[in-house]
Scaffold this motif. Structure first.
Motif, mmCIF file in Angstrom:
data_model
loop_
_atom_site.group_PDB
_atom_site.id
_atom_site.type_symbol
_atom_site.label_atom_id
_atom_site.label_comp_id
_atom_site.label_asym_id
_atom_site.label_seq_id
_atom_site.Cartn_x
_atom_site.Cartn_y
_atom_site.Cartn_z
ATOM 1 N N LEU A 1 31.348 30.251 31.230
ATOM 2 C CA LEU A 1 32.786 29.160 31.292
ATOM 3 C C LEU A 1 33.549 29.608 32.302
ATOM 4 C CD1 LEU A 1 33.499 29.239 27.380
ATOM 5 C CD2 LEU A 1 33.113 27.179 28.893
ATOM 6 N N HIS A 2 33.284 30.850 33.098
ATOM 7 C CA HIS A 2 34.540 31.662 34.183
ATOM 8 C C HIS A 2 35.773 31.979 33.731
ATOM 9 C CE1 HIS A 2 31.609 31.967 38.400
ATOM 10 N NE2 HIS A 2 30.645 31.555 37.120
ATOM 11 N N TRP A 3 35.860 31.872 32.619
ATOM 12 C CA TRP A 3 37.131 32.489 32.194
ATOM 13 C C TRP A 3 37.496 34.021 33.026
ATOM 14 C CZ3 TRP A 3 37.728 30.023 26.790
ATOM 15 C CH2 TRP A 3 37.364 28.725 26.835
ATOM 16 N N PHE A 4 36.693 35.059 32.032
ATOM 17 C CA PHE A 4 36.796 35.688 33.104
ATOM 18 C C PHE A 4 36.082 36.420 32.996
ATOM 19 C CE2 PHE A 4 39.394 35.137 28.451
ATOM 20 C CZ PHE A 4 40.195 34.993 28.286
ATOM 21 N N PRO A 5 36.740 38.316 34.566
ATOM 22 C CA PRO A 5 35.448 38.883 35.006
ATOM 23 C C PRO A 5 34.787 39.670 33.581
ATOM 24 C CG PRO A 5 37.743 39.818 35.021
ATOM 25 C CD PRO A 5 38.085 38.491 34.859
ATOM 26 N N ILE A 6 33.639 39.186 34.042
ATOM 27 C CA ILE A 6 32.063 40.539 33.428
ATOM 28 C C ILE A 6 32.798 41.988 33.211
ATOM 29 C CG2 ILE A 6 31.435 38.082 33.352
ATOM 30 C CD1 ILE A 6 29.304 39.702 34.954
ATOM 31 N N GLN A 7 32.368 42.767 34.409
ATOM 32 C CA GLN A 7 32.631 44.133 34.684
ATOM 33 C C GLN A 7 33.601 44.836 35.289
ATOM 34 O OE1 GLN A 7 29.051 45.893 33.796
ATOM 35 N NE2 GLN A 7 29.527 44.396 32.039
ATOM 36 N N GLY A 8 33.836 46.289 34.880
ATOM 37 C CA GLY A 8 34.573 47.071 35.445
ATOM 38 C C GLY A 8 36.581 46.304 35.140
ATOM 39 N N MET A 9 36.958 47.691 35.356
ATOM 40 C CA MET A 9 38.982 47.187 35.523
ATOM 41 C C MET A 9 38.877 46.622 37.198
ATOM 42 S SD MET A 9 40.611 50.720 34.958
ATOM 43 C CE MET A 9 42.315 50.901 34.748
ATOM 44 N N VAL A 10 38.577 46.318 37.539
ATOM 45 C CA VAL A 10 39.593 45.541 39.539
ATOM 46 C C VAL A 10 38.354 44.698 40.101
ATOM 47 C CG1 VAL A 10 41.180 47.212 39.017
ATOM 48 C CG2 VAL A 10 39.034 48.208 40.748
ATOM 49 N N ASN A 11 38.841 43.775 40.593
ATOM 50 C CA ASN A 11 38.241 43.180 41.658
ATOM 51 C C ASN A 11 38.351 43.800 42.977
ATOM 52 O OD1 ASN A 11 37.346 41.221 43.349
ATOM 53 N ND2 ASN A 11 38.674 39.521 42.587
ATOM 54 N N PHE A 12 37.137 44.322 43.814
ATOM 55 C CA PHE A 12 37.081 45.092 44.988
ATOM 56 C C PHE A 12 37.123 45.070 45.847
ATOM 57 C CE2 PHE A 12 34.842 47.357 41.258
ATOM 58 C CZ PHE A 12 34.869 48.398 40.974
ATOM 59 N N ARG A 13 36.516 43.396 46.064
ATOM 60 C CA ARG A 13 36.645 42.160 46.974
ATOM 61 C C ARG A 13 37.642 42.536 47.386
ATOM 62 N NH1 ARG A 13 31.394 40.624 48.129
ATOM 63 N NH2 ARG A 13 30.960 39.933 46.270
ATOM 64 N N ALA A 14 38.929 42.333 46.651
ATOM 65 C CA ALA A 14 40.441 41.392 47.054
ATOM 66 C C ALA A 14 41.093 42.783 46.979
ATOM 67 C CB ALA A 14 41.223 40.883 45.818
ATOM 68 N N GLY A 15 40.901 44.220 46.229
ATOM 69 C CA GLY A 15 41.608 45.485 46.673
ATOM 70 C C GLY A 15 43.411 44.651 46.732
ATOM 71 N N TYR A 16 43.189 44.365 45.482
ATOM 72 C CA TYR A 16 44.875 43.341 44.872
ATOM 73 C C TYR A 16 45.876 45.131 45.059
ATOM 74 C CZ TYR A 16 43.477 39.271 43.837
ATOM 75 O OH TYR A 16 43.211 38.200 43.907
ATOM 76 N N THR A 17 47.376 44.957 45.128
ATOM 77 C CA THR A 17 48.026 46.035 45.115
ATOM 78 C C THR A 17 48.521 45.734 44.092
ATOM 79 O OG1 THR A 17 48.968 46.008 47.162
ATOM 80 C CG2 THR A 17 47.750 48.144 46.794
ATOM 81 N N GLY A 18 49.882 46.885 44.097
ATOM 82 C CA GLY A 18 51.681 46.438 43.271
ATOM 83 C C GLY A 18 51.100 45.943 41.884
ATOM 84 N N TRP A 19 52.360 45.010 41.469
ATOM 85 C CA TRP A 19 51.732 43.893 40.577
ATOM 86 C C TRP A 19 50.749 42.497 40.513
ATOM 87 C CZ3 TRP A 19 54.066 43.623 36.294
ATOM 88 C CH2 TRP A 19 55.773 45.012 35.906
ATOM 89 N N GLU A 20 49.918 42.583 41.636
ATOM 90 C CA GLU A 20 49.141 41.486 41.398
ATOM 91 C C GLU A 20 47.774 42.696 41.032
ATOM 92 O OE1 GLU A 20 48.441 38.460 44.793
ATOM 93 O OE2 GLU A 20 48.968 40.947 45.906
ATOM 94 N N HIS A 21 48.178 44.166 41.091
ATOM 95 C CA HIS A 21 46.884 45.220 40.566
ATOM 96 C C HIS A 21 46.858 45.153 39.121
ATOM 97 C CE1 HIS A 21 44.676 48.163 40.095
ATOM 98 N NE2 HIS A 21 45.834 49.379 39.662
ATOM 99 N N VAL A 22 48.140 45.043 38.329
ATOM 100 C CA VAL A 22 48.325 45.748 37.371
ATOM 101 C C VAL A 22 48.084 43.649 36.540
ATOM 102 C CG1 VAL A 22 49.977 45.514 35.505
ATOM 103 C CG2 VAL A 22 50.432 46.534 36.987
ATOM 104 N N VAL A 23 48.713 42.827 37.066
ATOM 105 C CA VAL A 23 47.815 41.816 36.906
ATOM 106 C C VAL A 23 46.129 41.320 36.325
ATOM 107 C CG1 VAL A 23 47.824 38.973 36.344
ATOM 108 C CG2 VAL A 23 49.757 40.082 37.426
ATOM 109 N N ASP A 24 45.531 42.097 37.538
ATOM 110 C CA ASP A 24 43.907 42.070 37.538
ATOM 111 C C ASP A 24 43.647 42.886 36.738
ATOM 112 O OD1 ASP A 24 41.345 41.801 38.707
ATOM 113 O OD2 ASP A 24 41.815 43.585 40.420
ATOM 114 N N VAL A 25 44.186 44.230 36.451
ATOM 115 C CA VAL A 25 43.851 45.006 35.357
ATOM 116 C C VAL A 25 43.471 44.315 34.080
ATOM 117 C CG1 VAL A 25 43.882 46.882 34.387
ATOM 118 C CG2 VAL A 25 44.091 47.052 36.649
ATOM 119 N N ALA A 26 44.391 43.358 33.922
ATOM 120 C CA ALA A 26 44.993 43.002 32.314
ATOM 121 C C ALA A 26 43.496 41.630 32.250
ATOM 122 C CB ALA A 26 46.176 42.265 32.351
ATOM 123 N N TYR A 27 44.093 41.058 33.305
ATOM 124 C CA TYR A 27 42.199 40.135 33.051
ATOM 125 C C TYR A 27 40.908 41.301 33.055
ATOM 126 C CZ TYR A 27 40.273 35.753 35.403
ATOM 127 O OH TYR A 27 39.603 35.236 35.357
#
Lengths: 540, 323
Positions: free
Chosen positions: B162-188
């Motif tokens: 379904l591609h709803w959620f990431p399947i592995q790890g804690m963050v998206n490495f390729r994107a390398g988010y910071t700040g709030w985007e990072h928080v949202v990424d981890v929650a995701y």
């Protein structure tokens, strides 16, 4: 070697061919690795799958495979290997080996700096290899055993003085897990190098610089703008992501979360599935480490002290079936102690034990082990490290095969630490099996599990306890012989002796499957498998 | 007795317990077959001289009681030592991984308590009703499913197909988010592992809450509350639940230790960079200092967990005093 592969390494090869020793080319299935260089993007991120955290980021201290692959991106070695296994310049631009094989002189590239800006000099090479690698790393101590001293004669010249000729030295210096060059200005501070903070935050001379290590998650590297090979690396960022769940690695590759599953992260069953998926290249990485699955008989124990019993049991194993069912066909049935992937030294010499249960039964009868009233001749234990992928199925298959010849096999999978203790320290086993390297040179990979002196519970690896002075003499002569043809002959003699006595059952020569995104080009096909990713990039 | 004195007393009890645990675990770990040197030198082996020096450097050439004595002295100075395998300070290794585990564990604990208690109250209200049966079937099913299988299925369905959620790890490495985007990424990235663990844990809490609530609801004081004309909500939550929660708190307190132990599977399935995986790897490599560090850490956690449980008791039930 394909045309493109040739072109990629052409400029290196022109520099170096005159210095290269003993390079009967390896048969490398390099077509998948070789791509057109001109169409490579400058920039981009590569995500490589790691099975777990590396032990540390200092291969001068540890021989762990995954660490070596990462360290091989950050640190340099004097030389490197191309896809044919030929030695090429890396930190050293040129080198010269004296006629008598006793003096190696390396001239370093000029103007190279460490990632912290300090100049890289011959002194770094001489000091680190001698005081750290040789002192703390078993593989390195073995590689440098023949070396009496390493001297920096000026800023760019390093001289290795040998006590006796040791031809494997040059190619061995390409392996990060024994020959990584450390910065003297960070390590020569009087304290234990194993507790140096640089082991977590390495400063090297390689194509990528260390950025961060989030334990259990990932290691991030960024490109080194001052790398001494102009225009390289292509990639901006290189990320090693930890994925302990085997089944999820392939899914991550398919989803595009990860780009490359190296052999040390690849499970054999996953390879079969990924081979059929569009957009993913699944192939075999040839490695001169040339691993081989084998079983050791404990020749101290009854009845394995009798060669005829070992030979009979060997005849009772259907290795085609093992290869097909336990290893998914990824390999070839072994003919002896040197893997066929080790093509510079492999010869199909020696006695071959084809599957012949009738002959096996007859030999066991003659050796004085007839079937008892319950149809069983004797019971033996088979131990292995349960973490070693194909061993569980292999054990089940051998158990069924030996039941046919009246031998009862008691299978005992063990936890890794307990297995090492039982096998190497207490010698408490009948038969034990797993995978062992037979390369990069037989003097490094093969010799160490068969000679008498390596029957030692403190670090020796000759677990079978097989001791044959005639064989020792052949191995010692081969390790010091300078002439390659003569070495090949000597190793063929060693194979003859070993296969005749059969202290081991050599099961199958391993292949190392990898999978990666098809848009990726230039992954190193170098047979150390630790080589730098300076030529890796994304298609335009 | 004041709260401060109570705490002091509990800590005084806990100290010999902790020392005893250290000694016991130390001896047990050394008794297990295998040693770190054999792991470090690998299958190629090494010269006996090198091996002997490595053993001496790690202090493994000494008798176990000498090793223990040295270790206890070292721990008393606040030093957990260096890992034999990675050579990094043990305390750094643990603290590095702690936030990820805490994030995962606290989130799933809060969710499973809230949902579990809520479902428990719902089913206790009318035992035997179709709602109660449905909840019972649901919680028995989630309790029976092994977490690694559930995790794998979540990865396959919600992640892979379904591609709803990431399947592995804690963050998206390729994107390398910071700040709030990072928080949202981890929650995701947390959604799937937290779902798997919550489904597993809420069942126990639901079952306990249900049983204890049914008992409490039959008592006289609840009848009195109802007779007073209080709303059903007030009866359930303010009167009955407060009493009914006591056994639930006990069990959650006891479950504290499994926060880390139980994390091993989830963290492995979802490549979550926490302590569970660290412990598992340390066992495989016989990394004694790291193993001991982890055990001491877990003991401390259990002791703290029990302390919190005791405090919660008093909060919930004024009859319990610190004595």
């Amino acid at each position: 070697m394909s045309y493109i592969e040739k072109r990629r390494w052409g400029w290196l090869a022109r520099l170096a061919t005159s210095f290269v020793l003993a390079t009967a080319p390896l048969a490398v299935g390099s077509s998948v690795w070789a791509q057109d260089d001109a169409a490579v993007q400058d920039g981009g991120t590569l995500v490589v799958v790691l099975p777990g955290d590396p032990q540390g980021l200092n291969s001068a201290l540890s021989t762990d495979t995954a660490s070596s692959n990462i360290v091989g991106q950050i640190y340099g070695t004097l030389v490197r290997l191309d896809a044919d296994g030929a030695v090429q310049p890396y930190m050293a631009e040129t080198w010269d080996v004296s006629e008598d094989g006793l003096t190696y002189t390396f001239t370093l590239f000029e103007g190279v700096t460490w990632h912290d800006g300090e100049p890289f000099t011959a002194d770094d090479v001489a000091w680190g290899l001698w005081n750290v690698n040789r002192e703390y790393n078993g593989a390195s101590a073995g590689l440098l055993a023949a070396v009496e001293s390493i001297e920096a004669t000026d800023d760019l010249t390093v001289v290795f003085n040998l006590a006796y000729p040791y031809p494997p030295l040059l190619a061995g210096l390409a392996y990060p897990n024994s020959a990584t060059i450390l910065p003297r200005h960070l390590f020569d501070n009087g304290s234990d190098p194993r507790q140096n903070p640089a082991n977590q935050h390495p400063i090297g001379t390689g194509p990528f610089m260390f950025k961060e290590w989030r334990a259990g998650s990932h290691i991030e590297l960024v490109s080194n703008p001052d790398y001494h090979f102009d225009g390289r690396p292509y990639l901006d960022r290189l990320i090693f992501q930890v994925i302990p769940n085997e089944a999820a690695r392939g899914l991550a590759l398919e989803r595009g979360d990860a780009d490359f599953i190296p052999y040390y992260s690849m499970s054999l069953s996953e390879y079969e599935r990924l081979s059929g998926i569009e957009g993913i290249a699944a192939t075999i990485h040839l490695r001169t480490i040339a691993g081989e699955y084998m079983a050791f008989f404990n020749t101290r124990n009854e009845p394995f002290n009798i060669p005829e019993v070992r030979q009979a049991l060997y005849h009772g194993v259907n290795r085609d079936e093992l290869l097909e069912k336990a290893a998914f066909g990824l390999g070839t049935v072994a003919t002896g102690p040197i893997s066929s992937a080790q093509s510079q030294f492999y010869t199909p010499a020696g006695t071959f034990y084809d599957y012949d249960p009738d002959l096996a039964e007859q030999m066991l009868d003659e050796a004085g082990f007839p079937r008892g009233a319950d149809g069983t001749r004797f019971s033996v234990r088979l131990s292995y490290d349960q973490k070693e992928g194909p061993m569980t199925n292999t054990a089940a298959l051998i158990r069924a095969q030996w039941a046919r010849i009246g031998v009862n096999l008691v299978v005992s999978p063990m936890e890794s630490g307990a297995w090492r203790e039982a096998v190497y320290r207490r010698w408490d086993f009948d038969i034990q099996m797993g995978t062992w390297a037979t390369g990069p040179d037989p003097a490094i990979g093969v010799q160490g599990i068969y000679t008498c002196e390596t029957i030692d519970p403190n670090g020796g690896r000759n677990a079978s306890g097989y001791c044959n002075e005639e064989l020792d003499a052949v191995f010692f002569e081969a390790a010091q012989e300078v002439d390659h043809e003569r070495r090949v002959e000597l190793y063929a003699d060693a194979v003859e002796i070993l296969t005749a006595d059969a202290p081991h059952m050599w099961l199958w020569d391993r292949q190392y499957p990898v999978a990666f995104d098809e848009d990726l080009v230039g992954l190193p096909g170098d047979p150390s498998a630790y080589g730098p990713f300076d030529y890796v990039g994304w298609k335009q | 007795m004041s709260l401060g004195l109570f705490l002091l007393k509990r800590i005084a009890y806990a100290t010999p317990l902790l020392v005893g645990a250290i000694v016991l675990i130390f001896v047990l770990v050394r008794l297990a077959p295998g040693n770190p040197v054999d792991y470090i030198i690998g299958e190629m082996g090494a010269d006996p001289v090198v091996v002997a020096r490595l053993m001496a450097d790690m202090g493994l050439d000494q008798p176990v009681y000498v090793q223990l004595y040295r270790y206890v002295l070292q721990v008393l100075t606040g030093d957990l030592g260096h890992s034999f395998v990675s050579n990094a300070p043990v305390i750094d290794l643990i603290l590095d991984r702690l936030p990820a585990t805490l994030l995962l564990m606290v989130s799933q604990l809060v969710l499973s308590i809230l949902i579990g208690v809520w479902l428990g109250v719902l089913s206790a209200r009318k035992p035997g009703s179709s709602l109660d049966n449905a909840i019972t079937i649901f919680s028995l099913a989630t309790f029976a499913i092994p977490v690694f299988w559930l995790g794998q299925m979540l990865i396959l369905t919600a992640g892979y197909y379904l591609h709803w959620f990431p399947i592995q790890g804690m963050v998206n490495f390729r994107a390398g988010y910071t700040g709030w985007e990072h928080v949202v990424d981890v929650a995701y990235h947390m959604v799937l592992p937290v779902t798997a663990m919550t489904l597993l844990n809420l069942a126990l809490i639901q079952r306990l809450t249900r049983a204890s609530m049914i008992e409490v609801l039959g008592q006289d004081y609840v009848k009195v509350a109802r007779a007073k004309g209080l709303t059903e909500g007030a009866v359930l939550v303010r009167h009955a639940l407060r009493n009914g929660l006591l056994p639930v708190v006990t069990v959650i307190g006891l479950e504290f230790r499994s926060l880390i132990a139980g994390a091993v599977l989830t963290e492995t399935v979802f490549a979550w960079p926490g302590l569970g995986r660290l412990t598992f790897d340390a066992i495989g490599t016989r990394d004694y200092p790291l193993l001991m560090g982890m055990f001491i850490f877990m003991c401390a956690l259990v002791i703290i967990g029990n302390l919190i449980t005791d405090l919660l008791y008093a909060l919930l039930d004024p009859r319990i005093r610190y004595s």
